[in-house]
Design a protein around this motif. Structure first.
Motif, mmCIF file in Angstrom:
data_model
loop_
_atom_site.group_PDB
_atom_site.id
_atom_site.type_symbol
_atom_site.label_atom_id
_atom_site.label_comp_id
_atom_site.label_asym_id
_atom_site.label_seq_id
_atom_site.Cartn_x
_atom_site.Cartn_y
_atom_site.Cartn_z
ATOM 1 N N THR A 368 40.441 -23.770 64.561
ATOM 2 C CA THR A 368 41.764 -24.677 64.095
ATOM 3 C C THR A 368 42.154 -25.056 65.310
ATOM 4 O OG1 THR A 368 42.405 -22.138 63.547
ATOM 5 C CG2 THR A 368 42.793 -24.008 61.993
ATOM 6 N N THR A 369 42.335 -26.512 65.204
ATOM 7 C CA THR A 369 43.028 -27.273 66.296
ATOM 8 C C THR A 369 44.326 -27.333 66.193
ATOM 9 O OG1 THR A 369 41.155 -28.684 66.429
ATOM 10 C CG2 THR A 369 42.977 -29.488 67.184
ATOM 11 N N THR A 370 45.177 -26.834 67.042
ATOM 12 C CA THR A 370 46.686 -27.090 67.089
ATOM 13 C C THR A 370 47.162 -27.976 67.901
ATOM 14 O OG1 THR A 370 47.230 -25.498 68.638
ATOM 15 C CG2 THR A 370 46.685 -24.450 66.510
ATOM 16 N N ASN A 371 48.445 -28.115 67.893
ATOM 17 C CA ASN A 371 49.083 -29.191 68.912
ATOM 18 C C ASN A 371 48.841 -28.467 70.210
ATOM 19 O OD1 ASN A 371 50.160 -30.578 67.086
ATOM 20 N ND2 ASN A 371 52.208 -30.383 67.649
ATOM 21 N N CYS A 372 48.657 -29.513 71.352
ATOM 22 C CA CYS A 372 48.647 -29.127 72.659
ATOM 23 C C CYS A 372 49.952 -28.268 72.942
ATOM 24 C CB CYS A 372 48.395 -30.018 73.742
ATOM 25 S SG CYS A 372 48.784 -29.835 75.203
ATOM 26 N N ILE A 373 49.901 -27.258 73.502
ATOM 27 C CA ILE A 373 50.799 -26.265 73.998
ATOM 28 C C ILE A 373 51.227 -26.298 75.474
ATOM 29 C CG2 ILE A 373 50.737 -24.548 72.125
ATOM 30 C CD1 ILE A 373 49.287 -22.819 73.775
ATOM 31 N N ARG A 374 50.493 -27.239 76.076
ATOM 32 C CA ARG A 374 50.878 -27.444 77.489
ATOM 33 C C ARG A 374 50.465 -26.343 78.413
ATOM 34 N NH1 ARG A 374 54.937 -32.222 77.613
ATOM 35 N NH2 ARG A 374 54.476 -33.150 75.437
ATOM 36 N N CYS A 375 49.773 -25.468 78.212
ATOM 37 C CA CYS A 375 49.349 -24.449 79.053
ATOM 38 C C CYS A 375 48.776 -24.655 80.358
ATOM 39 C CB CYS A 375 48.550 -23.329 78.234
ATOM 40 S SG CYS A 375 46.988 -23.939 78.127
ATOM 41 N N GLY A 376 48.437 -26.115 80.442
ATOM 42 C CA GLY A 376 47.932 -26.327 81.718
ATOM 43 C C GLY A 376 46.371 -25.786 81.982
ATOM 44 N N ARG A 377 45.935 -25.096 81.226
ATOM 45 C CA ARG A 377 44.454 -24.484 81.488
ATOM 46 C C ARG A 377 43.467 -25.379 81.958
ATOM 47 N NH1 ARG A 377 44.259 -18.983 77.857
ATOM 48 N NH2 ARG A 377 46.374 -18.503 78.274
ATOM 49 N N CYS A 378 43.510 -26.633 81.050
ATOM 50 C CA CYS A 378 42.355 -27.713 81.225
ATOM 51 C C CYS A 378 42.520 -28.293 82.560
ATOM 52 C CB CYS A 378 42.483 -28.887 80.122
ATOM 53 S SG CYS A 378 44.219 -29.638 80.105
ATOM 54 N N ALA A 379 43.741 -28.495 83.101
ATOM 55 C CA ALA A 379 43.931 -28.990 84.463
ATOM 56 C C ALA A 379 43.437 -28.177 85.426
ATOM 57 C CB ALA A 379 45.519 -29.460 84.786
ATOM 58 N N ALA A 380 43.880 -26.775 85.458
ATOM 59 C CA ALA A 380 43.444 -25.535 86.160
ATOM 60 C C ALA A 380 41.876 -25.434 86.183
ATOM 61 C CB ALA A 380 43.994 -24.581 85.939
ATOM 62 N N ALA A 381 40.963 -25.829 85.299
ATOM 63 C CA ALA A 381 39.716 -25.673 84.820
ATOM 64 C C ALA A 381 38.821 -26.815 85.680
ATOM 65 C CB ALA A 381 39.504 -25.276 83.628
ATOM 66 N N ALA A 423 44.149 -24.489 72.291
ATOM 67 C CA ALA A 423 44.307 -25.183 71.242
ATOM 68 C C ALA A 423 43.338 -25.942 70.465
ATOM 69 C CB ALA A 423 45.762 -26.327 71.311
ATOM 70 N N LYS A 424 42.256 -25.933 71.159
ATOM 71 C CA LYS A 424 40.666 -26.098 70.904
ATOM 72 C C LYS A 424 40.576 -27.728 70.603
ATOM 73 C CE LYS A 424 39.607 -22.120 70.746
ATOM 74 N NZ LYS A 424 39.346 -21.685 72.040
ATOM 75 N N ARG A 425 41.491 -28.530 71.367
ATOM 76 C CA ARG A 425 41.406 -29.806 71.419
ATOM 77 C C ARG A 425 40.254 -30.590 72.101
ATOM 78 N NH1 ARG A 425 45.842 -31.109 69.216
ATOM 79 N NH2 ARG A 425 45.157 -33.394 69.213
ATOM 80 N N PRO A 426 39.637 -31.534 71.600
ATOM 81 C CA PRO A 426 38.497 -32.157 71.870
ATOM 82 C C PRO A 426 38.470 -32.720 73.096
ATOM 83 C CG PRO A 426 39.577 -33.643 70.249
ATOM 84 C CD PRO A 426 40.188 -32.336 70.337
ATOM 85 N N LEU A 427 38.850 -32.208 74.318
ATOM 86 C CA LEU A 427 39.144 -32.988 75.607
ATOM 87 C C LEU A 427 37.968 -33.731 76.022
ATOM 88 C CD1 LEU A 427 41.484 -30.146 76.927
ATOM 89 C CD2 LEU A 427 42.053 -32.205 75.745
ATOM 90 N N THR A 428 36.848 -32.869 76.119
ATOM 91 C CA THR A 428 35.844 -33.414 76.972
ATOM 92 C C THR A 428 35.365 -34.709 76.181
ATOM 93 O OG1 THR A 428 34.936 -31.184 77.513
ATOM 94 C CG2 THR A 428 33.418 -32.947 77.845
ATOM 95 N N GLU A 429 35.260 -34.647 74.975
ATOM 96 C CA GLU A 429 34.826 -35.999 73.931
ATOM 97 C C GLU A 429 35.638 -36.961 74.550
ATOM 98 O OE1 GLU A 429 34.516 -33.976 70.032
ATOM 99 O OE2 GLU A 429 34.272 -36.099 69.358
ATOM 100 N N VAL A 430 37.056 -36.680 74.388
ATOM 101 C CA VAL A 430 37.764 -37.904 74.719
ATOM 102 C C VAL A 430 37.628 -38.436 76.182
ATOM 103 C CG1 VAL A 430 40.327 -38.496 74.978
ATOM 104 C CG2 VAL A 430 39.645 -37.342 73.043
ATOM 105 N N MET A 431 37.437 -37.498 77.043
ATOM 106 C CA MET A 431 37.075 -37.929 78.457
ATOM 107 C C MET A 431 35.967 -38.888 78.428
ATOM 108 S SD MET A 431 39.394 -36.548 80.634
ATOM 109 C CE MET A 431 38.912 -36.831 81.969
ATOM 110 N N ARG A 432 34.924 -38.346 77.631
ATOM 111 C CA ARG A 432 33.829 -39.129 77.584
ATOM 112 C C ARG A 432 34.113 -40.553 77.043
ATOM 113 N NH1 ARG A 432 30.469 -35.462 74.412
ATOM 114 N NH2 ARG A 432 30.388 -34.013 76.349
ATOM 115 N N ILE A 433 34.673 -40.651 76.012
ATOM 116 C CA ILE A 433 35.283 -41.951 75.297
ATOM 117 C C ILE A 433 35.858 -42.912 76.452
ATOM 118 C CG2 ILE A 433 36.325 -43.034 73.539
ATOM 119 C CD1 ILE A 433 36.022 -40.599 71.765
ATOM 120 N N ALA A 434 36.693 -41.922 76.903
ATOM 121 C CA ALA A 434 37.647 -42.845 77.915
ATOM 122 C C ALA A 434 37.055 -43.616 79.065
ATOM 123 C CB ALA A 434 38.668 -41.875 78.583
#
Lengths: 442, 309
Positions: A368-381, A423-434
């Protein structure tokens, strides 16, 4: 082993990256040679750059190692037949969105080696690049960049370190690990040869700490070599993902930061995968070009993980049948590792030079995808220290002009951001598109 | 299987942590302090927490239904807000206040700004301040533990006249809001969150350390300052809210130190006995700027102009 740990410490550790379950289930699975399949389908584009142009026609008799596609253009690589038999047809297939010539060869089951293949003498740099070109060698870590091009350095570029990449940081895959154990001599001899011919000061063989057997083995061989003078070292890299990425391994091995958008030569390095070096050395010794590849077969739907040496151009269906078919729970097939591997839509896909694993996975839990909760884990990873979440919100808001200032072009699509996202957001997918959007604009 | 292969983009594996799992961890971490509050303050405490949680979930549910948005009560973020709000309630306050607080938290502070992840201040904190300025007498009259008689003020307000012993403060046998009294159990919860890697210890350590240090330097009792009042609950559970606190390490340090300084300044020089809520809210507002200020540079970053050199 304790002593080795200290002695082989990396110079620097990249901030970011993630810890994954290694699942190196096949690390002790000795390579099994798969006999020639009935038919091989060899694409003319198994590398970055211009497609090879096919130089055989229907009805031609070919042997193992016969050139069937010639390199066209500077960034290109030749293609060889992986079986002996007869060319059935040259068909056009859409591979990765581009039409590609594919040589269909019916195997005679003999696996006769091309009589014209003979050892290659390497005395100077030009010989070495020629060998890499004739071998049809491409970056076997997965990038598929023609090795002949990589080794032909432009004038004035000085290289002082050869970084040998044995990190193999993707889960499941143990193909390079097996190369370091089964063909360790080829790798070590290859490193000595390349270093000597190209007059490179140092060589660092980087292997992740989750392959203790390979580290010990290679360390021993390097030190007992007759030309050993301490300029070739083995480095025990931390087992974090993506340690095997070019920028990460250069940083660990030399402490140098590759500038964004530059090649390794900008920081005086050449990076080569261990299997690439082993393959090149075997070509120089025997004349046998790149026609087989060791493939790890594993995944959640595989009960007995294996390493199989496969003729290039073998449909994965045949490979899967050879190892005993698939689990009935199999839901998806991935070429490569679970972090960066390509999904496969049908079992007709064939094994290419740059492939190193076929993963067969069970159906996974629904997310289940939820809103981003701004945990910052993506930036740390993020090993490149980007902000994937900000890129995603800019993308969702249609602010494409912000991609450039967010440095999306630094992204290597390693998948760490999407992996950690709660939040299971499609971050890598969006980075690829960007990245594609940004590239399209320039 | 030929016909039913699934295709998806990489990465093909994901970490098992989910938004819901993180929220659940926060609830688990708050449970010891909550149960302790129930025991010493009695049934009114239970009702306050229950009403706040139920009202917050209901507000979130109705908002999604009315605005035809996907239902989000399953992520448990509204439950966490309700729980924290309930723990901030003085036991003696009337129950209708809980409902006003919940509506303020979920509808006004959270959903009107875009829902989870888009609010710029912590919903429970925002609601508490709305209640504090609207109903100051209800929000500042606390109950004595166990005997349940109404006391005039918390130990922080009594510091100069009738101080309470450290031991009483540490274990929480003193008047206060439902969940803020036991520093010990709040610390246990905080350690659980740090161990589970849900929060980083930077904000709580800076916040608590700076409050104690400044109070001590100013000639006060630093330990008393952090054990009484709402510093523990605020620093561990509200200042560490992901949405409204910085993501970088240095940003977190600045945020925690800022909270500590503002808390001290309000307590020392202001007319209010307590400053934790205002400190957190003020730093919440600064969070986007702190994030920009402490942003990480890409690995091997080269400035545009320098590329040609």
């Amino acid at each position: 082993m304790k002593l080795i740990k200290k002695e082989l410490k990396p110079l620097k550790k990249l901030r970011g990256g993630i810890h994954l379950d290694h699942h190196k289930n096949s690390e002790n699975a000795e390579t099994i040679v798969m006999p020639a399949p009935e038919m091989v389908y060899i694409p003319m584009s198994q590398h970055i750059g211009a497609h090879a142009s096919s130089c055989v026609k229907k009805g031609d008799k070919v042997y193992v190692g016969t050139v069937i596609g010639e390199a066209s253009g500077f960034v290109s690589a030749p293609v060889h037949s992986s079986v002996s038999g007869e060319v059935e047809d040259i068909i056009v297939k859409n591979i990765g969105g581009r039409d590609t010539d594919v040589a269909v060869i019916k195997s005679d089951g003999e696996m006769t080696i091309d009589p014209e293949l003979k050892p290659f003498t390497v005395r100077k740099v030009a010989d070495l690049t020629e060998a890499a070109k004739r071998c049809g060698l491409v970056g076997l870590g997965g990038a598929g960049f023609p090795a002949g091009v990589k080794l032909s350095l432009p004038d004035g570029v000085k290289i002082d370190t050869l970084v040998v990449n044995g990190a193999e940081c993707e889960p499941y895959i143990t193909s390079d690990n097996r190369e370091l154990i089964e063909n360790s001599k080829d790798v070590v001899e290859g490193v000595y040869l390349i270093k000597k011919i190209m007059k490179i000061d140092k060589a660092v063989i980087g292997i992740e700490s989750n392959k203790p057997g390979a580290i010990e083995n290679i360390n021993e061989l390097v030190k007992n070599h007759k030309e050993y003078d301490g300029s070739i070292t083995v480095m025990r890299l931390p087992s974090t993902y993506p340690q095997g990425a070019e920028k990460a391994i250069i940083y660990s091995a030399t402490g140098r930061k590759m500038p964004g958008g530059a090649l390794p030569s900008a920081v005086g390095c050449i990076v080569m995968n261990v299997t690439s070096i082993g393959t090149l050395y075997r070509f120089i010794k025997t004349g046998m070009p790149l026609v087989r590849k060791r493939i790890t077969i594993d995944g959640t739907a595989v009960s007995e993980p294996k390493n199989v040496s496969v003729c290039i151009g073998t449909p994965i269906k045949d490979v899967i049948d050879f190892v005993g078919g698939v689990d009935e729970n199999a839901d998806r097939i991935i070429m490569g590792g679970p972090m960066m591997g390509a999904p496969v839509a049908s079992e007709d896909v064939v094994v290419e030079k740059r492939n190193n694993a076929i993963l067969i996975m069970k159906e996974r839990e629904k997310r289940t995808t939820t809103n981003c909760i701004r945990c910052g884990r993506c930036a740390a990873a993020c090993p490149m220290h980007l902000y994937p979440q900000q890129v995603e919100s800019a993308y969702n808001a249609g602010l494409k002009d912000r991609f450039s200032e967010m440095n999306v072009n630094y992204c290597m699509e390693c998948g760490s951001c999407a992996y950690v996202c709660p939040a299971k957001r499609p971050l890598t997918e969006v980075m690829r598109i960007a990245k594609q959007t940004l590239r399209g604009k320039k | 299987m030929q016909n039913k292969l699934s295709v998806s983009t990489s990465p093909h594996i994901r970490h098992f942590d989910t938004t819901r799992g993180i929220m659940l961890d926060v609830i688990i971490a708050l449970l010891p302090a909550t149960v302790f509050g129930f025991v010493i303050f009695g049934w009114r405490a239970v009702l306050h927490v229950a009403i706040c949680v139920a009202a917050c979930l209901l507000c979130e549910f109705l908002w999604n239904v009315i605005l035809k948005k996907p239902q989000s009560i399953g992520d448990l973020s509204a439950a966490v807000t309700g729980l924290i709000l309930g723990l901030n309630m003085p036991t003696g306050a009337p129950f209708w206040i809980d409902i006003i607080g919940s509506v303020a938290a979920i509808i006004v502070v959270k959903q009107m700004f875009g829902g989870l992840g888009h609010n710029f201040i912590n919903p429970a904190m925002g609601a508490r301040i709305i209640l504090l300025v609207s109903f100051p007498s209800f929000m500042t009259s606390f109950t004595e533990p166990l005997v349940h008689t109404v006391s005039s003020a918390t130990p922080i307000a009594l510091e100069s006249t009738a101080p309470v012993s450290y031991k009483t403060l540490f274990f929480g046998m003193h008047p206060g809001a439902v969940g803020e009294v036991s520093a010990f159990l709040l610390l246990v919860g905080g350690l659980y969150l740090v161990a589970r890697k849900v929060i980083s210890p930077i904000i709580p350590v800076c916040f608590i350390g700076v409050t104690a240090g400044l109070t001590y330097i100013a000639g006060g009792d630093g330990l008393y300052a952090i054990l009484s009042g709402g510093v523990m609950l605020g620093a561990i559970f509200m200042a560490t809210d992901y949405v409204t606190s910085p993501t970088t390490k240095w940003g977190k340090a600045i945020f925690g130190i800022g909270c500590g300084i503002i808390t001290f300044v309000i307590r020392q020089f202001g007319s209010l006995p307590e400053g934790v809520s205002y400190a957190i809210i003020l730093m919440n507002i600064l969070t986007p700027h702190i994030n920009t200020l402490t942003a990480q540079k890409p690995f091997g970053y080269v400035k545009e102009g320098k590329k040609d050199e």
